[in-house]
Every structure is written in structure tokens, then in C-alpha cells.
Design a protein around this motif. Structure first.
Motif, PDB file in Angstrom:
ATOM      1  N   CYS A  41      71.268 -37.301  -9.432  1.00 42.82           N
ATOM      2  CA  CYS A  41      70.738 -35.930  -9.352  1.00 42.82           C
ATOM      3  C   CYS A  41      71.745 -34.919  -9.872  1.00 42.82           C
ATOM      4  CB  CYS A  41      70.357 -35.603  -7.908  1.00 42.82           C
ATOM      5  SG  CYS A  41      69.023 -36.597  -7.229  1.00 42.82           S
ATOM      6  N   PHE A  42      73.002 -35.106  -9.503  1.00 47.32           N
ATOM      7  CA  PHE A  42      74.066 -34.179  -9.911  1.00 47.32           C
ATOM      8  C   PHE A  42      74.193 -34.124 -11.430  1.00 47.32           C
ATOM      9  CE2 PHE A  42      78.843 -33.079  -9.262  1.00 47.32           C
ATOM     10  CZ  PHE A  42      78.563 -31.762  -9.537  1.00 47.32           C
ATOM     11  N   SER A  43      74.222 -35.291 -12.054  1.00 47.84           N
ATOM     12  CA  SER A  43      74.323 -35.346 -13.517  1.00 47.84           C
ATOM     13  C   SER A  43      73.087 -34.734 -14.178  1.00 47.84           C
ATOM     14  CB  SER A  43      74.482 -36.798 -13.978  1.00 47.84           C
ATOM     15  OG  SER A  43      75.672 -37.356 -13.464  1.00 47.84           O
ATOM     16  N   SER A  44      71.930 -34.933 -13.556  1.00 47.99           N
ATOM     17  CA  SER A  44      70.670 -34.438 -14.127  1.00 47.99           C
ATOM     18  C   SER A  44      70.509 -32.931 -13.985  1.00 47.99           C
ATOM     19  CB  SER A  44      69.481 -35.148 -13.464  1.00 47.99           C
ATOM     20  OG  SER A  44      69.551 -36.545 -13.684  1.00 47.99           O
ATOM     21  N   VAL A  45      71.274 -32.316 -13.110  1.00 45.14           N
ATOM     22  CA  VAL A  45      71.211 -30.858 -12.937  1.00 45.14           C
ATOM     23  C   VAL A  45      71.947 -30.139 -14.061  1.00 45.14           C
ATOM     24  CG1 VAL A  45      72.062 -28.955 -11.482  1.00 45.14           C
ATOM     25  CG2 VAL A  45      70.854 -30.862 -10.450  1.00 45.14           C
ATOM     26  N   THR A  46      73.022 -30.727 -14.563  1.00 44.47           N
ATOM     27  CA  THR A  46      73.881 -30.033 -15.532  1.00 44.47           C
ATOM     28  C   THR A  46      73.765 -30.567 -16.968  1.00 44.47           C
ATOM     29  OG1 THR A  46      75.697 -31.523 -14.924  1.00 44.47           O
ATOM     30  CG2 THR A  46      75.576 -29.411 -13.772  1.00 44.47           C
ATOM     31  N   ILE A  47      73.829 -31.877 -17.139  1.00 42.57           N
ATOM     32  CA  ILE A  47      73.959 -32.443 -18.486  1.00 42.57           C
ATOM     33  C   ILE A  47      72.700 -32.293 -19.353  1.00 42.57           C
ATOM     34  CG2 ILE A  47      74.487 -34.549 -19.804  1.00 42.57           C
ATOM     35  CD1 ILE A  47      76.315 -35.393 -17.531  1.00 42.57           C
ATOM     36  N   PHE A 146      79.936 -25.342 -19.546  1.00 39.91           N
ATOM     37  CA  PHE A 146      78.750 -26.092 -19.943  1.00 39.91           C
ATOM     38  C   PHE A 146      77.653 -26.070 -18.875  1.00 39.91           C
ATOM     39  CE2 PHE A 146      81.534 -29.016 -17.766  1.00 39.91           C
ATOM     40  CZ  PHE A 146      80.689 -29.827 -17.016  1.00 39.91           C
ATOM     41  N   PHE A 147      77.908 -25.390 -17.755  1.00 38.04           N
ATOM     42  CA  PHE A 147      76.866 -25.172 -16.750  1.00 38.04           C
ATOM     43  C   PHE A 147      77.215 -23.926 -15.949  1.00 38.04           C
ATOM     44  CE2 PHE A 147      80.034 -27.347 -14.239  1.00 38.04           C
ATOM     45  CZ  PHE A 147      79.862 -26.889 -12.939  1.00 38.04           C
ATOM     46  N   CYS A 148      76.295 -23.491 -15.087  1.00 37.85           N
ATOM     47  CA  CYS A 148      76.505 -22.271 -14.296  1.00 37.85           C
ATOM     48  C   CYS A 148      77.381 -22.573 -13.084  1.00 37.85           C
ATOM     49  CB  CYS A 148      75.164 -21.691 -13.861  1.00 37.85           C
ATOM     50  SG  CYS A 148      74.286 -20.852 -15.178  1.00 37.85           S
ATOM     51  N   ASP A 149      78.665 -22.547 -13.311  1.00 39.40           N
ATOM     52  CA  ASP A 149      79.635 -22.718 -12.232  1.00 39.40           C
ATOM     53  C   ASP A 149      79.804 -21.363 -11.547  1.00 39.40           C
ATOM     54  OD1 ASP A 149      81.658 -23.452 -10.578  1.00 39.40           O
ATOM     55  OD2 ASP A 149      82.983 -24.228 -12.135  1.00 39.40           O
ATOM     56  N   PRO A 150      79.717 -21.302 -10.222  1.00 36.48           N
ATOM     57  CA  PRO A 150      79.786 -20.014  -9.523  1.00 36.48           C
ATOM     58  C   PRO A 150      81.003 -19.164  -9.878  1.00 36.48           C
ATOM     59  CG  PRO A 150      79.126 -21.732  -7.992  1.00 36.48           C
ATOM     60  CD  PRO A 150      79.479 -22.416  -9.279  1.00 36.48           C
ATOM     61  N   TYR A 151      82.184 -19.757  -9.998  1.00 40.93           N
ATOM     62  CA  TYR A 151      83.399 -18.974 -10.250  1.00 40.93           C
ATOM     63  C   TYR A 151      83.365 -18.223 -11.582  1.00 40.93           C
ATOM     64  CZ  TYR A 151      86.570 -19.677  -6.304  1.00 40.93           C
ATOM     65  OH  TYR A 151      87.198 -19.604  -5.085  1.00 40.93           O
ATOM     66  N   PRO A 152      83.072 -18.878 -12.713  1.00 43.69           N
ATOM     67  CA  PRO A 152      82.996 -18.126 -13.969  1.00 43.69           C
ATOM     68  C   PRO A 152      81.901 -17.061 -13.954  1.00 43.69           C
ATOM     69  CG  PRO A 152      82.983 -20.485 -14.401  1.00 43.69           C
ATOM     70  CD  PRO A 152      82.918 -20.320 -12.936  1.00 43.69           C
ATOM     71  N   ILE A 153      80.797 -17.337 -13.258  1.00 44.38           N
ATOM     72  CA  ILE A 153      79.701 -16.366 -13.184  1.00 44.38           C
ATOM     73  C   ILE A 153      80.155 -15.118 -12.421  1.00 44.38           C
ATOM     74  CG2 ILE A 153      77.348 -15.941 -12.356  1.00 44.38           C
ATOM     75  CD1 ILE A 153      77.502 -17.914 -14.688  1.00 44.38           C
ATOM     76  N   LEU A 154      80.904 -15.305 -11.341  1.00 44.97           N
ATOM     77  CA  LEU A 154      81.391 -14.172 -10.546  1.00 44.97           C
ATOM     78  C   LEU A 154      82.283 -13.241 -11.367  1.00 44.97           C
ATOM     79  CD1 LEU A 154      82.247 -15.855  -7.099  1.00 44.97           C
ATOM     80  CD2 LEU A 154      80.416 -14.210  -7.571  1.00 44.97           C
ATOM     81  N   LYS A 155      82.990 -13.781 -12.349  1.00 40.34           N
ATOM     82  CA  LYS A 155      83.895 -12.973 -13.176  1.00 40.34           C
ATOM     83  C   LYS A 155      83.139 -11.942 -14.010  1.00 40.34           C
ATOM     84  CE  LYS A 155      87.545 -14.693 -15.119  1.00 40.34           C
ATOM     85  NZ  LYS A 155      88.460 -15.511 -15.955  1.00 40.34           N
ATOM     86  N   PHE A 156      81.824 -12.175 -14.238  1.00 38.94           N
ATOM     87  CA  PHE A 156      81.034 -11.274 -15.074  1.00 38.94           C
ATOM     88  C   PHE A 156      80.234 -10.268 -14.243  1.00 38.94           C
ATOM     89  CE2 PHE A 156      81.809 -14.826 -17.903  1.00 38.94           C
ATOM     90  CZ  PHE A 156      82.146 -14.170 -19.079  1.00 38.94           C
TER      91      PHE A 156
END
Length: 278
Positions: A41-47, A146-156
Motif C-alpha cells: 500500500c505504501f509503495s502504491s500511494v507514492t510511486i 517525488f511525493f507530497c511529503d509534509p515537511y517540504p509542503i509546509l515550507k511553501f
């Protein structure tokens, strides 16, 4: 593409081997099958999203898709950690109290531990996602990931992310450190008990049941500690590389780690191949 296919096939084979071999219907392999399911499931959410964008020549994701991806990433990352801690507890009981193992690790308890882990991780992910959707993001939303990681998103975010950062360092750390502490305590008891064994063969046999699990724990927890145990404002390219370890590498290598070092799994896979050929 091939890494994703290997991840899916490898973890699916682990689940299939455990399901088809009654000898493997034990708590340890029940948790392992659940871990493989979570990794799929984890791989299928991002890749897949990354592959679709690559094939279509675009690098975009809608805000709604991003929030959904964040929710499932948080849920499944935490679920990995909880399952690894439950597996550590299972090994502790097996080594520390082998005569009472079947009485302690009853099927109802195993199902309860998995169910309560799903409930906690989903509630935690929902809390983070609800706080994320309250933010206002600036116009320049180019995320080098390559996916919506919370930390990089918070920077914007154009609004203050203090509450989000506090959430990470309070609830987030609690959710991470609780299973991590369980793993540390379980292995402290395991090693103290193993050192009391008189024979070298007994020590090797006891440690052989933990080797694969320790390898996965080191990969997974090491990467998580490196990425999320600091403020979101200090997120860097090195953190992106570390993120690849627990989002891509760990789900990929888990089937190999658990099968190559486990005679029971290898035997079950051989039986499965023979059954398919016949």
C-alpha cells in the motif's frame, strides 16, 4: 518501474506463502504478512503517481490529491513502525518466555494489536491532514520531491506553521517514539536473556530469529529519525535522499531480508512454486 514491480511482487509472494502454508500460521508470520501488505500500500500511494507524471511528461499534483497522499503516507509510515514494534514484542515473548508463548500471543491479541495500530495511525494522520488543509500556500508551489511529503509542503505555506510544527514535535514524536521505545526495550530484554544462555548454539539460534527484524528496523527508524526529528524549515536535499530509504528502499528490500534469512519462508516459497508448476 522495475523497483515498484519487484516491491509489489516480492511482498505479495510473502503474503501468499504465509497464507498457503499452515505451518506459518503463527503470530510472527501474521505480523510479517501485515507488514508486507502495508509495504504494498505504501509503495502504491507514492510511486504510481510519480510514474504516471513521468510518462505523461508532467510534474504536477492537485491540492486535493496532495492532501490525500499526505494522509496515507503518514498512516502507512506510522503503521510500519507500529508493526515493527509489535514484531519486536513477539520476539521478546518467544525468547524470554517460550513456554508461555502460545498462551500470551493468542490470535485475539494479535488481531487486537494490529487493529489498534490501524486506529491510532489513522487518527494521527487525520489530525495532521486537517491542520495542513487550514494553511494557505504561496503561488510558487514547486516542491523538489517525488511525493507530497509534509515537511517540504509546509515550507511553501504563506501562513504560520507553528501549530503544525508543534504537532510534529508533540503528537508526531509520541507516535514515533512509542513503538521505537517498545523496540529498544524488547531487544534490551532479549539480549539480556540471550547472554544468560550457556551454549553458543542457543545464542545463535535466539539471535537468528531477530536478525532480519533488526536489519529492517535499522533502515526504517534510522531514516525517519534523520528526516523528521528537526523543524520543517531546515528540510534539505539530504532529507529527500533519506526519505527515499523508507518510502522506496525499505519496502523493496523487506521481502529479500525476510526470505533470504528465513528457512521457513524459503521453504514455503518453494512449496508455492511447486504447487503452481503442478
Amino acid at each position: 518501474m522495475w523497483m515498484y514491480l519487484v516491491t509489489i511482487i516480492g511482498n505479495f509472494l510473502i503474503i501468499l506463502a504465509i497464507s498457503c502454508d499452515s505451518y506459518l500460521h503463527t503470530p510472527m508470520y501474521f505480523f510479517l504478512a501485515n507488514l508486507s501488505c502495508v509495504d504494498i500500500c505504501f509503495s502504491s500511494v507514492t510511486i504510481p503517481k510519480m510514474l504516471v507524471n513521468h510518462m505523461l511528461g508532467r510534474e504536477s499534483i492537485s491540492c486535493v490529491e496532495c492532501m490525500i497522499q499526505i494522509y496515507f503516507v503518514i498512516t502507512l509510515v506510522n503503521m510500519d513502525g507500529f508493526l515493527l514494534s509489535v514484531m519486536a514484542y513477539d520476539r521478546y515473548v518467544a525468547i524470554y518466555s517460550p513456554l508461555h508463548y502460545s498462551m500470551i500471543m493468542r490470535p485475539k491479541l494479535c488481531v487486537f494489536l494490529v487493529d489498534i495500530s490501524w486506529i491510532i495511525t489513522n487518527l494521527h494522520a487525520l489530525l495532521h491532514t486537517l491542520f495542513m488543509v487550514q494553511l494557505t500556500f504561496c503561488s510558487n508551489n514547486v516542491v523538489h520531491h517525488f511525493f507530497c511529503d509534509p515537511y517540504p509542503i509546509l515550507k511553501f505555506s504563506c501562513t504560520d506553521t507553528l501549530i503544525n510544527d508543534l504537532m510534529v514535535f508533540t503528537v508526531g514524536e509520541l507516535i514515533f517514539l512509542t513503538p521505537f521505545t517498545c523496540i529498544i526495550v524488547s531487544y534490551a530484554y532479549i539480549f539480556s536473556n540471550v547472554l544468560k544462555l550457556s551454549s553458543a548454539h542457543g545464542i545463535r539460534k535466539a539471535l537468528s530469529t531477530c536478525g532480519s527484524h533488526l536489519t529492517v528496523v535499522s533502515l526504517f527508524c534510522g531514516a525517519l529519525l534523520g528526516v523528521y526529528m528537526h523543524p520543517s524549515s531546515s528540510y534539505s536535499v539530504q532529507d529527500t535522499v533519506a526519505t527515499v530509504i523508507f518510502t522506496v528502499v525499505t519496502p523493496l528490500v523487506n521481502p529479500f531480508i525476510y526470505s533470504l534469512r528465513n528457512r521457513d519462508i524459503k521453504g514455503a516459497l518453494r512449496k508455492l512454486i511447486i504447487r503452481v508448476q503442478n
